[in-house]
Design an enzyme around this catalytic site. Structure first.
Site, PDB file in Angstrom:
ATOM      1  N   ASP A 142      73.877  14.683  67.908  1.00  0.00           N
ATOM      2  CA  ASP A 142      74.483  13.273  67.354  1.00  0.00           C
ATOM      3  C   ASP A 142      73.277  11.578  68.328  1.00  0.00           C
ATOM      4  O   ASP A 142      74.655  10.809  67.828  1.00  0.00           O
ATOM      5  CB  ASP A 142      75.999  13.073  67.862  1.00  0.00           C
ATOM      6  CG  ASP A 142      76.870  11.562  68.034  1.00  0.00           C
ATOM      7  OD1 ASP A 142      76.376  11.366  67.406  1.00  0.00           O
ATOM      8  OD2 ASP A 142      78.145  11.680  68.750  1.00  0.00           O
ATOM      9  N   HIS A 145      80.866  20.698  68.412  1.00  0.00           N
ATOM     10  CA  HIS A 145      80.104  18.863  69.432  1.00  0.00           C
ATOM     11  C   HIS A 145      81.058  18.533  69.698  1.00  0.00           C
ATOM     12  O   HIS A 145      81.584  18.065  69.665  1.00  0.00           O
ATOM     13  CB  HIS A 145      79.358  18.227  67.991  1.00  0.00           C
ATOM     14  CG  HIS A 145      78.412  16.850  68.824  1.00  0.00           C
ATOM     15  ND1 HIS A 145      78.008  17.271  70.105  1.00  0.00           N
ATOM     16  CD2 HIS A 145      79.280  15.709  68.965  1.00  0.00           C
ATOM     17  CE1 HIS A 145      77.515  15.921  70.846  1.00  0.00           C
ATOM     18  NE2 HIS A 145      78.608  14.767  70.067  1.00  0.00           N
ATOM     19  N   ASP A 163      81.193  16.692  73.427  1.00  0.00           N
ATOM     20  CA  ASP A 163      80.993  15.092  74.035  1.00  0.00           C
ATOM     21  C   ASP A 163      80.958  15.469  75.370  1.00  0.00           C
ATOM     22  O   ASP A 163      82.690  15.863  75.977  1.00  0.00           O
ATOM     23  CB  ASP A 163      81.650  13.327  73.702  1.00  0.00           C
ATOM     24  CG  ASP A 163      80.894  12.944  72.169  1.00  0.00           C
ATOM     25  OD1 ASP A 163      79.724  13.281  72.349  1.00  0.00           O
ATOM     26  OD2 ASP A 163      81.563  13.268  71.280  1.00  0.00           O
TER      27      ASP A 163
END
Length: 997
Positions: free
Chosen positions: A188, A64, A66
């Site tokens: 998320d 993941h 960002d």
């Protein structure tokens, strides 16, 4: 070959003929991906076989990443500033590709195209071919595929569609059909919007997986085995157009406890040499089987998913894959002894395919997943308002980008290279796409990262300004220099402040005429304003308010504002000339008393002379009046030293110490200005809170322009500032908020539609995202509030609506960002000052949408003003419309952007829900050939919402809800190839082959 794009197209000869015209004319060189189907298998065909009568555990290796959070997007990509967080995306992709090549059974999914795009550009041609092979064999699979994983509470639907289109287009053009994601993946974001699900369904996704939902909701769904469901994401679109299968992941997006083998983790590796003392295979297998069997109890099928990865993991992918290979081997080896657990490398789409094959019925959900709490006192509702200045700047940037896109199309190649240089829209598109990330516009990033997002938007706008100037020069015939004044909200514009004669070009990005109030900072006392026909326009000069003089901090020196109304044609511009008069009347004077009322022909607003506050609002056309008072308050933000909980307020979480906010002032000092064009009551509540109540002559909405800050913290108290509207409307606990700027959702205080709520935070637990509007109503009256940015709000008391405007906090909320939300700047070292507008309208409920729908669009896509000093050339074209005629009121032109050399992407939407307007909730037909004035439409083909599939080829999995028969989508025929019909809340996307007339 090429015909593969159309092989399953419905046999409609006209549409097929036009589509073929696109291809054989050479205009669209494989716009939806590579021309040939890969020889290897990808997607569902590449999934590993599962085993019947066993529990199949799908291991999904993932990272993941960002697109900005604790570090900027550049820092994350390069692995810079590892003192903040160890993370380097380029190394993740390097390592993963290397490890996938070592074992054909291995799988990996990647999500954030913004990062992958950067990495791809740096690879050699041989490495690119290697990666294409991995993609074509389904070993590397893209999921979601947008430029970023967008926030769902604070993003506007138009910007989300744009960033998804950008990411998916790159994947299509790079990898062809094998690059198209089948699954949406929002692991998320902090709560989930119904409109996002609707958009994903219309983009062709077969399913949607996310990681976060309310802790009470999760507990109920675990108990009832409803963690996988069918989300009906529109009350207007005919099912299953907006139906989306939705799965809630078992562990957020992290691996099961004890099974994280990243270099950032501390879990022991699998030690499988029996001759060594630390042999642990038996223990690892035992723990894994216990976790798998426990997880299976709360899911519905004999397939479960485990996310094997987390934030920025797989920088050393060998650690993960070496242990996953062993885990699969040793767990599956027990099948020879009767074990009924089968473990395999998988992807979300392969897991989804097995759920689909199960042929079950699924619980139906029709609301959304807001607000989100991860514990009794931990509601993630603060970020609905966090960083309000950035939220407004993002919204303005979206408006500017749409103007830039439109003018690039309407003026053709001259926009990209002209008298002002080489302009481009791509820089702005990328900046806006990054800004949709769930730690960007959400306001949940570190301060230096927020600054970087704003810098990117500013740089993108600079590039777009060149394009806009070139376009307006081509369309008007004038290459005179154009000035842009981006600080008009604080009465700063150097040209208008100093010039005795100038012109104002007003570009309207909406596909209908717009009347718009213009306020220009000036130092003269009287001016002559003329429209494009030379006709004099009513104008007034009013003094700049004390609040404005305070907040502009020596950035401008105008003492007055020139106010007049402009009327701009649809998708076009008009020009007003402004001249200083030497011997004109003095500016309007201010009265230091509260007027009893201000009114125009539509609205009447009364004030309490004793307090200076609003007291009522009347619609003079419908003859309705409500009591209306408005004031400003602040909640004392928890510092974490609370008897109930140690949770403080922070960038994510709203946690007031008390349910009763502090009133900033019982009274407001006032001064008023009354002219023929505008009436204002200027209110001061405190040195850091002021407001202008403003009513323009031709307006059906009352404007409340608020200014808040610097929020004082010298008392060591964090503050969350709200405005509250208290009315006589009998709301019975109900109120309504929009979902990402589109459909309206009903809310009820202290209530959730899908479980019995145990309310533990009576304020924060009743806050919802307000993206563009909210309203309260009863059978007679509806008060609608249109906002100029995303904000949080709720109806805590019957008849009231409160909206949070600003937050200044002294503690971190322990959700990872690691710093308090305490914004300062070089200009505002003592704390950020924020200014914004609320627009209020009062209507009868059956017709209220006829007013608030267009009003909200005007705020989202506002006119762009450019300025030219002195006299214009006599041959300058002063007025222009890119449309042959305005679109009907129900139709909004959502997208008009250049796709390639001779084609443009067009999106038209029906902007009304099916139930909200007798007048406008009806189908509307538009003729595409009679749409544009400067473009001849030569061909048309319809695409899905994200423009990465032909609409006629888009097929999705069908899912059956528990509660009813699966509805059959009724197919509607358009009257002709050129005439397209839009039904309530429908967005239709077209690729047009065009030439300039």
């Amino acid at each position: 070959m090429i015909f593969g794009l159309f092989s399953n197209m419905a046999v409609r000869s006209q549409r097929l003929a036009v589509a073929l015209l696109f291809i054989f004319s050479g205009v669209l060189s494989f716009p939806l991906g590579q021309e040939t189907k890969p020889t290897a298998t990808c997607g569902y065909e590449s999934c590993h076989a599962t085993k019947p009568n066993m529990l199949n555990v799908h291991l999904v290796p993932h990272t993941h990443d960002d697109v900005g959070w604790l570090k900027t997007v550049d820092q994350y990509f390069y692995g810079d500033r590892n003192d903040i967080q160890h993370a380097g995306v380029q190394y993740i992709l390097d390592s993963v590709v290397d490890q996938l090549l070592k074992n054909p059974d291995r799988r990996f999914i990647y999500v954030e195209t913004a990062f992958f795009y950067r990495w791809w550009k740096q690879q050699s041609s041989s490495m690119q071919q290697t990666v294409k092979k991995l993609v074509n064999e389904g070993r590397l699979e893209f999921v979601n595929g947008g430029w970023c994983m967008s926030d769902e509470a604070t993003t506007h639907y138009s910007a989300v569609i744009d960033q998804m289109t950008m990411g998916l287009r790159f994947l299509n053009e790079t990898f062809g059909p094998c690059g198209r994601p089948r699954v949406a993946w929002h692991i998320d974001p902090f709560g989930h919007a119904r409109e996002h699900a609707s958009m994903f369904a219309q983009m062709g996704y077969d399913g949607f997986f996310f990681g976060r939902l309310d802790y009470q909701d999760r507990a109920r769904r675990r108990r009832d085995k409803e963690q996988e469901l069918l989300w009906r994401a529109s009350d207007s679109l005919t099912p299953p157009m907006a139906d989306l299968f939705t799965g809630i992941l078992p562990n957020g997006y992290n691996p099961p406890e004890g099974f994280c083998w990243d270099q950032s983790c501390d879990d022991p590796p699998i030690r499988d040499d029996p001759d060594l003392e630390d042999y642990n295979v038996d223990d690892v297998v035992r723990r894994f089987l216990a976790i798998a069997n426990s997880q299976a109890i709360v899911y519905k099928t004999d397939h479960i998913i485990m996310t094997m990865g987390s934030d920025f993991q797989y920088e050393n992918a060998n650690l993960w894959y070496k242990n996953l290979d062993k885990l699969i081997h040793y767990v599956n080896a027990l099948q020879a002894n009767g074990s009924k657990v089968n473990v395999l490398y998988s992807t979300p789409s392969c897991y989804l395919q097995e759920l689909h094959r199960a042929n079950l019925t699924w619980a139906l959900k029709m609301d959304d997943f807001f607000p989100y709490a991860d514990d009794a006192h931990d509601f993630w509702t603060g970020y609905f308002t966090s960083r309000p200045a950035l939220k407004r700047y993002e919204r303005i940037s979206n408006s500017n980008l749409q103007t830039c896109n439109q003018l690039e199309v309407l003026s053709g190649p001259a926009s990209r290279k002209g008298p002002f240089g080489e302009g481009d829209s791509q820089t702005m598109k990328k900046a806006m796409a990054v800004a949709q990330h769930h730690d960007a516009v959400s306001g949940t990033e570190k301060q230096h990262v927020a600054n970087d997002y704003a810098r990117r938007l500013a740089h993108g706008w600079q590039r777009c300004q060149v394009l806009v100037s070139n376009s307006l020069a081509a369309l008007s015939g004038s290459s005179a220099e154009r000035m842009y004044c981006d600080n008009l909200n604080i009465s700063v514009c150097p040209l208008t402040e100093s010039s005795k004669k100038f012109s104002v070009n007003v570009y309207n990005p909406l596909a209908r005429p717009v009347t718009w109030p213009v306020r220009l900072p000036v130092n003269g006392t009287a001016y002559l304003v003329s429209d494009a026909n030379g006709k004099s326009v009513d104008c007034q000069v009013v003094p700049v308010s004390a609040a404005t003089r305070e907040v502009r901090r020596n950035r401008g020196f105008a003492v007055n504002e020139l106010v007049f109304q402009v009327q701009a044609p649809p998708l076009g511009f008009t020009t007003y000339s402004v001249s200083l008069l030497q011997d004109g009347p003095p500016p309007a004077s201010t009265q230091h008393r509260t007027p009893t009322a201000i009114q125009n022909k539509f609205l009447r607003v009364t004030f309490d002379p004793d307090t200076g506050l609003l007291s009522s609002l009347s619609n003079l056309e419908t003859k309705q009046t409500i009591k209306l008072t408005q004031n400003f308050y602040w909640y004392n933000a928890s510092d974490g030293n609370n008897l109930q909980s140690d949770q403080p307020s922070g960038a994510y979480i709203f946690r007031p110490n008390s349910s009763t906010p502090f009133l900033i002032s019982k009274t407001a000092k006032t001064e008023s200005i009354q002219t023929s064009g505008v009436q204002e009551v200027r209110q001061w509540f405190a040195p850091w809170v002021s407001q202008v109540v403003r009513l323009y002559t031709d307006s059906k909405a009352l404007e409340l322009e608020w200014t808040v800050g610097p929020v004082p913290i010298d008392d060591d108290l964090g503050k969350e500032v709200i405005t509250r509207l208290d009315t006589s409307i009998k709301t019975s606990q109900y109120f309504y908020t929009d979902s990402n700027g589109r459909e309206m959702l009903q809310r009820k205080t202290d209530f959730r539609p899908t479980w019995n709520l145990r309310q533990s935070e009576p304020i924060a637990g009743n806050y919802y995202p307000i993206n563009s509007r909210a309203f309260i109503k009863d059978d007679v009256d509806q008060l609608t509030v249109v906002t100029d940015r995303s904000q949080g709000g709720g109806s805590i008391h019957n008849g009231s609506l409160e909206i949070m405007l600003h937050r200044r906090l002294l503690y971190d909320d322990v959700r990872g960002v690691g710093e308090p939300l305490n914004e300062t700047s070089n200009i505002f070292p003592k704390g950020l000052v924020v200014r914004g507008r609320l627009l209020l309208s009062l209507d009868r409920p059956p017709s209220a949408a006829d007013a608030h729908r267009p009003l909200a669009q005007e705020v989202v896509l506002q006119p762009l003003l450019t300025f030219t000093d002195g006299d214009l050339h006599p041959n300058t074209q002063l007025e222009f419309s890119g449309l042959q005629a305005a679109l009907p009121p129900a139709v909004h032109l959502l997208t008009l952007t250049q796709w390639d050399k001779d084609s443009v992407l067009l999106r038209l939407e029906h902007q009304f829900q099916s139930w909200e307007s007798k007048l406008n909730s009806q189908p509307v037909t538009v003729n595409l050939q009679k749409l544009f004035s400067t473009l001849e439409v030569l061909g048309v083909s319809e695409l899905n919402l994200s423009a990465n599939q032909w609409k006629d080829e888009m097929t999705r999995f069908h899912w059956t809800p528990m509660t009813e028969e699966r509805p059959l989508l009724k197919m509607f025929e358009d009257p002709s190839i050129w005439e397209v019909t839009l039904r309530p809340m429908e967005i239709r996307t077209f690729l047009l082959r065009v030439s300039l007339r």
